[in-house]
Design a protein around this motif. Structure first.
Motif, PDB file in Angstrom:
ATOM      1  N   ASP A 183       0.848  -1.195   0.000  1.00  0.00           N
ATOM      2  CA  ASP A 183       0.000   0.000   0.000  1.00  0.00           C
ATOM      3  C   ASP A 183       0.881   1.242   0.000  1.00  0.00           C
ATOM      4  N   TYR A 184       0.749   2.044  -1.060  1.00  0.00           N
ATOM      5  CA  TYR A 184       1.454   3.326  -1.127  1.00  0.00           C
ATOM      6  C   TYR A 184       0.464   4.419  -0.748  1.00  0.00           C
ATOM      7  N   ASP A 229       3.967   7.368   2.611  1.00  0.00           N
ATOM      8  CA  ASP A 229       4.151   6.191   3.463  1.00  0.00           C
ATOM      9  C   ASP A 229       3.949   4.912   2.662  1.00  0.00           C
ATOM     10  N   LYS A 247       3.189   0.826   3.232  1.00  0.00           N
ATOM     11  CA  LYS A 247       2.773  -0.237   4.138  1.00  0.00           C
ATOM     12  C   LYS A 247       2.906  -1.566   3.398  1.00  0.00           C
ATOM     13  N   GLN A 307       2.442  -5.780   3.934  1.00  0.00           N
ATOM     14  CA  GLN A 307       1.953  -6.859   4.799  1.00  0.00           C
ATOM     15  C   GLN A 307       2.270  -8.212   4.161  1.00  0.00           C
ATOM     16  N   GLY A 363      11.990   2.789   9.552  1.00  0.00           N
ATOM     17  CA  GLY A 363      10.747   2.035   9.412  1.00  0.00           C
ATOM     18  C   GLY A 363      10.394   1.277  10.676  1.00  0.00           C
ATOM     19  N   SER A 364       9.326   0.498  10.587  1.00  0.00           N
ATOM     20  CA  SER A 364       8.888  -0.299  11.740  1.00  0.00           C
ATOM     21  C   SER A 364       8.555  -1.718  11.292  1.00  0.00           C
ATOM     22  N   HIS A 379       6.371  -5.175  12.706  1.00  0.00           N
ATOM     23  CA  HIS A 379       5.442  -5.724  13.703  1.00  0.00           C
ATOM     24  C   HIS A 379       4.971  -7.094  13.236  1.00  0.00           C
ATOM     25  N   ASN A 428       3.781  -6.903   9.458  1.00  0.00           N
ATOM     26  CA  ASN A 428       3.484  -5.586   8.891  1.00  0.00           C
ATOM     27  C   ASN A 428       4.731  -4.707   8.957  1.00  0.00           C
ATOM     28  N   SER A 487       6.283  -0.871   7.812  1.00  0.00           N
ATOM     29  CA  SER A 487       5.898   0.480   7.410  1.00  0.00           C
ATOM     30  C   SER A 487       7.146   1.334   7.269  1.00  0.00           C
ATOM     31  N   SER A 498       8.467   5.476   5.766  1.00  0.00           N
ATOM     32  CA  SER A 498       8.261   6.765   5.099  1.00  0.00           C
ATOM     33  C   SER A 498       9.192   6.838   3.903  1.00  0.00           C
TER      34      SER A 498
END
Length: 251
Positions: free
Chosen positions: A191-192, A196, A198, A200, A231-232, A234, A246, A248, A250
């Motif tokens: 997902d853009y 950001d 994302k 998955q 980034g992150s 999870h 997930n 994520s 920027s």
């Protein structure tokens, strides 16, 4: 007169005392500010070192994987093609000789393709979606499980360094699913969302109990790698219900 003199002395003393307190306060704030500047500078330098170390490790890992892939291709693919071309070219039949020449052309193409993978220039020439599609197609081709990818938003080509980290993290996540989850399906969503990204990765495999401490450091390393590029990471899982990761970032 003495009373007035005492008041003046008191006022002067109080003023001097307040001035001294203010001076001490200002000096303390300046010292504290400089200490924070030094700490922030050290922290930034540490982040930079970790970032460069992460990129170097990832480049080494990808190059090692590439060399292993080239070794397999030389032995299993190009080696067989050379043996066949030798047999065909040594034949007295013109049609066999022609097949041998065609095999030589195929070998040249294969070798050129392998030579391009010896450096990391390919990272700049491929989008993240294209890379993930290639990985999922390889998994699907083995018959291990079904795969799918879903893209939403306008795809943005990432800087090479961030893309390199994401590529390696995605590789590790897919490899972990194949090794440990035994899924029947792997799905990836990209997902853009403006600035950001994302990502998955989900499987319907075995899953695991997240309350039990992991014996390895794989997931921690993936999380740290995402953190080095801002980034992150999870992960959520439970026995019998698969695993969802997930990411994520920027961009």
């Amino acid at each position: 007169m003495e009373e007035q003199g005492s008041q003046i002395v008191f006022i002067l003393f109080s003023g001097a005392f307040l001035a001294a307190v203010m001076a001490i306060f200002v000096v303390s704030m300046v010292i504290l500010h400089r200490q924070r500047q030094v700490q922030n500078k050290q922290k930034m330098e540490q982040i930079k070192v970790e970032y460069e170390k992460t990129l170097l490790n990832i480049e080494n890992e990808i190059q090692q994987d590439t060399l292993a892939h080239i070794g397999r291709e030389l032995h299993d693919n190009i080696g067989q093609l050379l043996s066949l071309s030798k047999l065909y070219l040594g034949s007295s039949k013109p049609e066999k000789q022609q097949e041998g020449r065609q095999l030589i052309n195929q070998i040249i193409t294969e070798v050129r393709g392998l030579s391009k993978t010896l450096n990391l220039d390919w990272v700049e020439s491929i989008t993240l979606r294209e890379f993930i599609e290639q990985q999922l197609e390889k998994i699907q081709a083995t018959g291990f499980c079904d795969t799918s990818i879903d893209l939403s938003g306008n795809e943005t080509n990432l800087p090479k360094d961030k893309k390199l980290v994401l590529i390696r993290v995605v590789q590790e996540c897919l490899n972990n699913a194949i090794k440990h989850a035994s899924p029947s399906r792997l799905t990836v969503k990209l997902d853009y969302l403006g600035s950001d990204l994302k990502l998955q990765i989900r499987d319907d495999g075995k899953g695991f109990d997240m309350s039990i401490p992991s014996k390895g450091s794989g997931m921690t390393n993936l999380q740290k790698r995402m953190e080095t590029i801002g980034g992150s990471f999870h992960i959520s899982s439970s026995p019998g219900k698969g695993t969802e990761i997930n990411l994520s970032l920027s961009i």
